[in-house]
Design an enzyme around this catalytic site. Structure first.
Site, mmCIF file in Angstrom:
data_model
loop_
_atom_site.group_PDB
_atom_site.id
_atom_site.type_symbol
_atom_site.label_atom_id
_atom_site.label_comp_id
_atom_site.label_asym_id
_atom_site.label_seq_id
_atom_site.Cartn_x
_atom_site.Cartn_y
_atom_site.Cartn_z
ATOM 1 N N THR A 1 0.820 -1.213 0.000
ATOM 2 C CA THR A 1 0.000 0.000 0.000
ATOM 3 C C THR A 1 0.857 1.268 0.000
ATOM 4 O O THR A 1 0.479 2.286 -0.587
ATOM 5 C CB THR A 1 -0.923 0.003 1.226
ATOM 6 O OG1 THR A 1 -1.780 -1.147 1.167
ATOM 7 C CG2 THR A 1 -1.780 1.242 1.275
ATOM 8 N N HIS B 1 -2.223 14.425 5.728
ATOM 9 C CA HIS B 1 -3.521 15.003 6.082
ATOM 10 C C HIS B 1 -3.433 15.859 7.340
ATOM 11 O O HIS B 1 -2.663 15.567 8.266
ATOM 12 C CB HIS B 1 -4.552 13.898 6.297
ATOM 13 C CG HIS B 1 -4.876 13.126 5.056
ATOM 14 N ND1 HIS B 1 -5.755 13.606 4.105
ATOM 15 C CD2 HIS B 1 -4.441 11.925 4.604
ATOM 16 C CE1 HIS B 1 -5.857 12.715 3.114
ATOM 17 N NE2 HIS B 1 -5.058 11.695 3.391
#
Length: 496
Positions: A41, A50
Site C-alpha cells: 500500500t 492530512h
C-alpha cells in the site's frame, strides 16, 4: 538468529517503527516478503499528509494523524526526502455539503488541527483560479502537505539500517510458534527467534495475527485507481483539492505531487484479491469525470500513466451474530492473549500521515510489556540521500561532476537523471536491485516517455553494478524479467 524485536512488514509503518527502535540498544530485524521496501500500500497512494479533521475525535486515527502531520517537516529535513506543506481545500457544491464542512471544521477543532478556516466561494477561487464556478465554500487546512510515499519509506528504512537495524527482504513468514516467552518464526530462509513481534504487515496483518494465535480480524482490500498528468500541468492546482467525503472515504482528489506532476484519484472498489492492483477503463473514466467536478476541462492529452493500490480496510466479526463490521480506527496494542505480540493493523488513510507518530508510541508499548529500552549515545538521525543533478545549481553541478564524472551522463532524459544517481541508488544501504527499485529511488522512467528510452541503459547499469547477467534483471522481482536471451556479445565500445 535471535533478536529482541522482529518487525513484520517494510511499508511506511514498519520502516518508521524500525527507525524509531534504532534509537535504542536492542537488536531489531525487519522481515519483508517482497524484494524491496514499500512494495504494498505504501507505494501506491495519494502521498497526502492530512491535516487531521477527518478522523472521529478521540480515535487513534485522530491522535496519530495530527501528531504525525506535525512531525513531517522536521523528519523530511533530517532524512532528506521531499515534503511540501501546501495546504488542502475540501470543496462544497451544495448546502448539504456546506453543512458537512461545518461538521468537519468542528471535528478538526476538537482534534486540535491548527489554523482551520471556512472560506467563501470568492476566497476559495482566489486561492485556486481553475476551480469549478459551482463551488460555494471550502474548508481550508493549511497544515496539510504532500510527500513522495515510497521515497519517504526508503529514507526511513535506510536510516534504520544505518543505525544497526537488519532488513531481510524476500523473507516470507510461514509460521509463528510461541515457546515460553519467545517466538520462533519460520520463514522461507530458516528460523528466527525473537522476544517480541510487531505485526506491521499491512494488507496481510490478519494473516500474521492468525499465525500467531492472536486476536482475529480480517483485512478487506479496497482498490483505488489514480491518473497521473505530466509536469506540463504544473500549476493547474496549487493545493490538495478534496471533495466532500462520502461513505467509502475522502473521494477523488486533485493534487500536485512533490515532483511537479498532477495526480487525480482514487476511486474505491472493494476487491477479493489483496494483490489486485489492475487499472481499468471504467475506473479511469470515473476518476476523470469526478475530478472534473472540481477542476473542469482537465488536460487529458497530458496523462502519462495510471496506477492502482489497495487500502487495508479492517473488519471484525461479531461473536453473537457472526457478521463482520468495519472498524473505523487503527488497532495498535499488545495482544490481550499473546504477550509480547504487538498488532499495528488497519493502517488505512490517514496511515501515511500517522506512521511516524505511531512509531513513537511503539516503544511505550514495548516498555510496558517488559522490554528494557536504553537509548543509544551514537544514534544518527540524519540521512544525506542522493544529490539530484536536476535540482542542483550551476556551481553544485560543477562540484558533482568533479567528484564523480558519472554525473555527466544523463540516462533518463525526461527527468534528467544521471548514471551517478542510479549507481548510488544501487549501492545505498537499502539498495535497488530491479528497474522499479531504481524508478522509486531516482524517478528514472517516470517522465513523459515512461521509460521508453532509458530502460535498456538502466538494465545495463544494474547488470554491471550487481555483477549479474542482463537476462537476470527484472522489473519488480520474481519472474518479471526484462530480457529473454542474449542475441550477441556486447562490445566494449557499444553505447546502450
Amino acid at each position: 538468529m535471535k533478536y529482541d524485536v522482529v518487525i513484520i512488514g517494510a511499508g511506511i509503518s514498519g520502516c518508521c517503527i524500525a527507525r524509531e527502535l534504532s534509537k535504542y540498544r536492542i537488536t531489531v530485524c525487519i522481515l519483508e516478503k517482497e524484494n524491496d521496501v514499500s512494495c504494498g500500500t505504501s507505494k501506491a497512494n495519494s502521498g497526502i499528509i492530512h491535516a487531521g479533521y477527518d478522523p472521529p475525535n478521540g480515535s487513534l486515527m485522530a491522535r496519530f494523524n495530527v501528531e504525525g502531520c506535525a512531525l513531517y517537516p522536521q523528519l523530511a529535513e533530517e532524512l532528506n526526502f521531499d515534503y511540501r506543506q501546501i495546504g488542502s481545500l475540501v470543496l462544497a457544491f451544495t448546502k448539504d455539503e456546506q453543512q458537512h464542512l461545518q461538521k468537519l471544521y468542528q471535528q478538526g477543532l476538537k482534534n486540535r488541527v491548527q489554523n482551520l478556516q471556512l472560506l467563501t466561494a470568492d476566497k476559495t477561487t482566489e486561492l485556486e483560479r481553475n476551480l469549478s464556478p459551482d463551488v460555494v465554500s471550502a474548508l481550508y487546512a493549511p497544515t496539510a502537505g504532500i510527500i513522495c510515499p515510497y521515497q519517504a519509506v526508503w529514507a526511513f528504512a535506510e536510516n534504520a539500517v544505518q543505525n544497526g537495524i537488519e532488513l531481510k527482504l524476500n523473507t516470507q513468514v510461514c509460521a509463528i510458534i510461541k515457546d515460553n516467552n519467545r517466538f520462533r518464526i519460520q520463514t522461507g530462509h530458516g528460523q528466527i527467534e525473537t522476544d517480541y513481534i510487531i505485526n506491521a504487515a499491512g494488507l496481510y496483518a490478519d494473516h500474521i495475527n492468525t499465525l500467531a494465535g492472536a486476536q482475529q480480524f480480517t483485512i478487506h482490500p479496497r482498490r483505488g485507481e489514480y491518473v497521473l498528468f505530466d509536469n506540463k500541468c504544473n500549476g493547474l492546482v496549487n493545493h490538495i483539492i478534496f471533495q466532500t467525503p462520502g461513505k467509502l472515504g475522502k473521494g477523488v482528489l486533485i493534487s500536485p505531487t512533490v515532483d511537479g506532476n498532477i495526480l487525480a484519484g482514487p476511486n474505491a472498489i472493494d476487491v477479493n484479491d489483496k494483490d489486485d492492483t489492475v487499472t481499468t477503463q471504467t475506473g479511469r473514466d470515473y476518476v476523470l469525470k469526478t475530478a472534473e467536478r472540481s477542476v473542469p476541462a482537465l488536460p487529458l492529452r497530458n496523462i502519462i500513466n495510471s496506477f492502482a493500490g489497495n487500502r487495508a480496510i479492517l473488519y471484525k466479526k461479531d461473536e453473537q451474530t457472526g457478521t463482520e463490521t468495519q472498524v473505523h480506527d487503527f488497532i495498535i496494542e499488545e495482544d490481550p492473549t499473546v504477550p509480547h505480540f504487538i498488532t499495528v493493523a488497519g493502517i488505512t488513510s490517514p496511515g501515511l500521515t500517522a506512521a511516524p507518530a505511531i512509531a513513537r508510541y511503539i516503544p511505550q508499548l514495548l516498555a510496558q510489556s517488559g522490554l528494557v529500552l536504553i537509548q543509544k549515545k551514537d544514534f544518527d538521525g540524519t540521512r544525506s540521500g542522493i544529490p539530484s543533478f536536476k535540482r542542483a545549481d550551476t556551481e553544485t553541478r560543477k562540484q558533482l561532476l568533479t567528484h564523480n564524472p558519472l554525473y555527466g551522463r544523463i540516462i533518463c532524459r525526461c527527468e534528467m537523471i544521471t548514471e551517478a544517481e542510479i549507481v548510488a541508488a544501487i549501492h545505498s544501504p537499502v539498495g535497488a536491485t530491479d528497474l522499479d527499485g531504481i524508478k522509486r529511488r531516482t524517478r528514472c522512467g517516470m517522465g513523459r516517455c515512461q521509460g521508453g528510452f532509458c530502460v535498456p541503459k538502466i538494465t545495463d547499469i544494474l547488470s554491471r553494478e550487481l555483477g549479474i547477467s542482463m537476462t537476470d534483471i527484472t522489473k519488480c522481482g520474481q519472474n518479471s524479467f526484462i530480457l529473454n536471451s542474449q542475441t550477441r556479445k556486447k562490445n566494449s565500445g557499444d553505447n546502450i
